[in-house]
Design a protein around this motif. Sequence first.
Motif, PDB file in Angstrom:
ATOM      1  N   GLU A 135       0.788  -1.156   0.039  1.00 16.05           N
ATOM      2  CA  GLU A 135      -0.005   0.026  -0.066  1.00 16.05           C
ATOM      3  C   GLU A 135       1.070   1.193   0.150  1.00 16.05           C
ATOM      4  O   GLU A 135       1.765   1.274   0.898  1.00 16.05           O
ATOM      5  CB  GLU A 135      -0.822  -0.058   1.307  1.00 16.05           C
ATOM      6  N   TYR A 173       0.450  -2.998 -13.507  1.00 15.33           N
ATOM      7  CA  TYR A 173      -0.424  -3.630 -13.255  1.00 15.33           C
ATOM      8  C   TYR A 173      -0.181  -5.270 -13.263  1.00 15.33           C
ATOM      9  O   TYR A 173       1.031  -5.457 -14.066  1.00 15.33           O
ATOM     10  CB  TYR A 173      -1.575  -3.444 -14.437  1.00 15.33           C
ATOM     11  N   LEU A 210      -5.047  -2.658 -10.616  1.00 18.43           N
ATOM     12  CA  LEU A 210      -5.546  -1.573 -11.502  1.00 18.43           C
ATOM     13  C   LEU A 210      -6.330  -0.484 -10.623  1.00 18.43           C
ATOM     14  O   LEU A 210      -7.321  -0.597 -10.233  1.00 18.43           O
ATOM     15  CB  LEU A 210      -6.573  -2.457 -12.274  1.00 18.43           C
ATOM     16  N   GLU A 211      -5.463   0.469 -10.370  1.00 18.09           N
ATOM     17  CA  GLU A 211      -5.956   1.615  -9.487  1.00 18.09           C
ATOM     18  C   GLU A 211      -5.858   2.786 -10.078  1.00 18.09           C
ATOM     19  O   GLU A 211      -4.730   3.137 -10.846  1.00 18.09           O
ATOM     20  CB  GLU A 211      -5.152   1.501  -8.315  1.00 18.09           C
ATOM     21  N   PRO A 212      -6.762   3.656  -9.733  1.00 23.28           N
ATOM     22  CA  PRO A 212      -6.877   4.960 -10.515  1.00 23.28           C
ATOM     23  C   PRO A 212      -5.547   6.126 -10.236  1.00 23.28           C
ATOM     24  O   PRO A 212      -5.147   6.877 -10.790  1.00 23.28           O
ATOM     25  CB  PRO A 212      -8.358   5.474 -10.251  1.00 23.28           C
ATOM     26  N   ASP A 213      -5.273   5.897  -8.687  1.00 18.88           N
ATOM     27  CA  ASP A 213      -4.317   6.978  -8.307  1.00 18.88           C
ATOM     28  C   ASP A 213      -2.883   6.509  -8.437  1.00 18.88           C
ATOM     29  O   ASP A 213      -2.802   5.461  -9.004  1.00 18.88           O
ATOM     30  CB  ASP A 213      -4.472   7.065  -6.869  1.00 18.88           C
ATOM     31  N   GLY A 251      -3.517   1.448  -3.391  1.00 16.85           N
ATOM     32  CA  GLY A 251      -4.285   1.447  -2.096  1.00 16.85           C
ATOM     33  C   GLY A 251      -4.544   0.157  -1.272  1.00 16.85           C
ATOM     34  O   GLY A 251      -4.719  -0.052  -0.342  1.00 16.85           O
ATOM     35  N   LEU A 252      -3.990  -0.758  -2.099  1.00 14.56           N
ATOM     36  CA  LEU A 252      -4.258  -2.288  -1.554  1.00 14.56           C
ATOM     37  C   LEU A 252      -2.716  -2.762  -1.703  1.00 14.56           C
ATOM     38  O   LEU A 252      -1.694  -2.487  -2.386  1.00 14.56           O
ATOM     39  CB  LEU A 252      -4.933  -3.186  -2.290  1.00 14.56           C
ATOM     40  N   ARG A 255      -1.614   0.864 -20.502  1.00 15.30           N
ATOM     41  CA  ARG A 255      -2.747   1.874 -21.037  1.00 15.30           C
ATOM     42  C   ARG A 255      -2.532   1.986 -22.873  1.00 15.30           C
ATOM     43  O   ARG A 255      -3.735   2.066 -23.218  1.00 15.30           O
ATOM     44  CB  ARG A 255      -2.802   3.151 -20.161  1.00 15.30           C
ATOM     45  N   VAL A 263      -9.104  -6.474 -20.684  1.00 16.10           N
ATOM     46  CA  VAL A 263      -9.158  -5.638 -19.452  1.00 16.10           C
ATOM     47  C   VAL A 263     -10.314  -5.121 -18.922  1.00 16.10           C
ATOM     48  O   VAL A 263     -10.592  -5.284 -17.648  1.00 16.10           O
ATOM     49  CB  VAL A 263      -8.122  -4.612 -19.730  1.00 16.10           C
ATOM     50  N   PHE A 264     -11.147  -4.733 -19.910  1.00 14.92           N
ATOM     51  CA  PHE A 264     -12.635  -4.011 -19.302  1.00 14.92           C
ATOM     52  C   PHE A 264     -13.308  -5.119 -18.831  1.00 14.92           C
ATOM     53  O   PHE A 264     -14.007  -5.148 -17.784  1.00 14.92           O
ATOM     54  CB  PHE A 264     -13.097  -3.652 -20.544  1.00 14.92           C
ATOM     55  N   ILE A 316     -12.120  -6.136 -15.266  1.00 10.52           N
ATOM     56  CA  ILE A 316     -12.284  -5.073 -14.299  1.00 10.52           C
ATOM     57  C   ILE A 316     -13.731  -5.032 -13.809  1.00 10.52           C
ATOM     58  O   ILE A 316     -14.063  -4.735 -12.754  1.00 10.52           O
ATOM     59  CB  ILE A 316     -11.707  -3.715 -14.664  1.00 10.52           C
ATOM     60  N   LEU A 353     -15.651  -5.875 -10.328  1.00 10.98           N
ATOM     61  CA  LEU A 353     -16.664  -5.026  -9.433  1.00 10.98           C
ATOM     62  C   LEU A 353     -17.672  -5.915  -9.316  1.00 10.98           C
ATOM     63  O   LEU A 353     -18.217  -5.831  -8.104  1.00 10.98           O
ATOM     64  CB  LEU A 353     -16.905  -3.793 -10.651  1.00 10.98           C
ATOM     65  N   THR A 405     -12.062   2.008 -12.479  1.00 13.70           N
ATOM     66  CA  THR A 405     -10.996   1.817 -11.167  1.00 13.70           C
ATOM     67  C   THR A 405     -11.211   2.509 -10.259  1.00 13.70           C
ATOM     68  O   THR A 405     -10.881   1.982  -9.090  1.00 13.70           O
ATOM     69  CB  THR A 405      -9.549   1.910 -11.650  1.00 13.70           C
ATOM     70  N   LEU A 409     -13.724   0.708  -8.203  1.00 14.33           N
ATOM     71  CA  LEU A 409     -13.407  -0.398  -7.282  1.00 14.33           C
ATOM     72  C   LEU A 409     -12.633   0.051  -6.182  1.00 14.33           C
ATOM     73  O   LEU A 409     -12.717  -0.720  -4.986  1.00 14.33           O
ATOM     74  CB  LEU A 409     -12.247  -1.065  -8.354  1.00 14.33           C
ATOM     75  N   ARG A 429      -8.943   9.923   0.190  1.00  5.92           N
ATOM     76  CA  ARG A 429      -8.656  10.354  -1.084  1.00  5.92           C
ATOM     77  C   ARG A 429      -9.880  11.089  -1.609  1.00  5.92           C
ATOM     78  O   ARG A 429     -11.081  10.732  -1.268  1.00  5.92           O
ATOM     79  CB  ARG A 429      -8.181   9.159  -1.907  1.00  5.92           C
TER      80      ARG A 429
END
Lengths: 242, 242
Positions: free
Chosen positions: A48, A55, A88-91, A95-96, A115, A128-129, A132, A136, B133, B136, B236
Motif C-alpha cells: 500500500e 498492473y 488496477l488502481e486509478p491513483d 491502495g491495497l 494503457r 481488461v475491461f 475489471i 466489480l 477503477t 473499485l 482520497r
Amino acid sequence: MNVAVRPRVQALHAAGELLNLADVTTSCFPYSEAVIVSYAPGQEVVGEGDPTDNYFLVVRGVFRAVKVTRDGRRQIFAFYMPGDMCGLEPDDAHGLTIEAVSAGTVAALSRQACRARMLRDPQFNNSVFDNITRALSRAVDHMTMVGRSSAEERLAWFLWMLSGRARGRRAASVELAMQRQDIADYLGLTIETVSRTFTHLKVQGLVALPTTRRVEILRPDLLERLAAADRDAPIRAARAVG
Amino acid sequence: MNVAVRPRVQALHAAGELLNLADVTTSCFPYSEAVIVSYAPGQEVVGEGDPTDNYFLVVRGVFRAVKVTRDGRRQIFAFYMPGDMCGLEPDDAHGLTIEAVSAGTVAALSRQACRARMLRDPQFNNSVFDNITRALSRAVDHMTMVGRSSAEERLAWFLWMLSGRARGRRAASVELAMQRQDIADYLGLTIETVSRTFTHLKVQGLVALPTTRRVEILRPDLLERLAAADRDAPIRAARAVG
DNA sequence: CGCCCTGTTGACCGCTCTCAAGCGGCGTGG
DNA sequence: CCACGCCGCTTGAGAGCGGTCAACAGGGCG
C-alpha cells in the motif's frame, strides 16, 4: 516490490489454468513488455502506498489483496487466481497490498504500456475491461455477503464459491490455499468464529475436514441453500474469489 | 427501464457539477449517441436481470445501486453522483438495480457504442477506465468499513465522505439525499441502529440535525477521527459515495 | 525433545438486531 | 380549519450472535 525478478516465461506456457486474458497477454508480449515474477508464500507484490507503476496478471498460484488499518484491523478484498488482473488502481499509489498466498507467478505489465496497448489492441482492451467489470460484480456479491449474512452463510458461500471455481464443473472437495486468518479477514469475521463455524458445518454433516486445508462437501444441496440465502440470482461463473 | 425518454440535452450544459468524463461525453456526442433521460425519486433506471444494453453516466441528481435478496435483505452498493458511470457489468444481464434517489438525469450510452468508442477515442477510454477503477477503489473502502467497523464508525465515515464530496473543500453541513433505510442498507446496519447512532453522535456534540435530512458537523476533528479509525490512508478525493 | 505456529474450544460480554410502541410532519378529506 | 391517517423516524426492552480473552491441542521443525 523488492523481490528479485526471475524470468520464467516457460511457466506461462506450462500452467494449465490460463484464461483468455492470459492467453492474449502471453501470445502478444511475453518477452518484450511483460516481466514475469515468481513469489514465495507471503511475499509482497506491491505494498500500500507504492507507486502504481505496474498492473499485474496472475499466471499461477493464489494472491490476495489486503488492507490493514492503523489499529490492526485487516480486510482482504479479493483472492486472485490465474487469469485475474490486479493492481488496477486509478491513483498514483496503490491502495491495497498484494501478496502471494501460495507460491505463485505474475506477469507485471507497466502501467503505461498497458494503457497504451489498450488503445491499439481492441481484443486486449476488451479483456481488461471484462476483467475489471467482473471484479466489480464480484465485489457486489462479496459486499452483500459481508453486510447482510450470518457467519454460517458467509462460510458456506465462501466454500461454495471455491468449489465452483474448480475447472470444469463444481468440485466435491476444495483445497484451501489460505489459512483461517485469511478466510476470517475476507469474510469480515474473527478467526475463532471461522473455526467454530467450520466445526458447526462439520457437526451438521454438510462438510468433512480430512485436514485443516481440505474441505469435502458432503451435502452440496444444503451448502448451496445456505450459500444462496443472501442471493437471489444463480451463482454466476466466477473467475476469482472476490 | 420502462420510463418515457425525455431528451433534455440542455440539462447537460446547465448542470454545474459536471466532471471530465461528463464533459468528454457531452462535448462529443450529446445528440447522436447518448440518450438523456430524467427520473423521479424512486424510479428504476435498470432492474436486476435486465439486459446490459446500456451504460449510464449520471448527469444530475443521486442514484443508488441496489441488490435485494430473495428473503428481503437489501444491500446498497453505491450512490452515484454526477460524473459517475454506472451499469458497467461484464455479463449480459445487470446484477444490480439502479434507481433514482432524488430527481435526476442520466445519459444512456449504448453498450456497443460505448465499447466501440473506447477503442477509437483514447481520452474517452481513459475516462471510462479511470471511472471504473475508481469505483473499485471506493468498493475497497466501503468493504473495509462494512466488514470491520462499529456502527458509530460507519456512520461517521459516511457523513465524513459526504461532506468531502461537496464541491471545492469539505463542507460543514451535509444535505442527505437518501432516507434512513438507504443509509442503513449502504452501511450494513438496521434502520434502528442508524437512528440510534445519529442520536448518539448528536448527544456527544459531534453533529447537529436541524432536520432529519440535514446534518451539521460541529466537531469535524472528532468525526474525522471516528471515520478514519478503520483507515490508515488520508481520505482520497472521492467522486461518489460508493 | 521442546518450541512455535496454527487452529480449536470454552466462558463471558457487549454490540447490534428484533420486536414493539410512540412521535412528528404532511397531505387529504371532512 | 381541523381531524385523521400515513409514513418516516425515534426510542425502548430484551435476546442472540459474534467478538474478546484465555487455555489447550496438534503438527512441523530445529
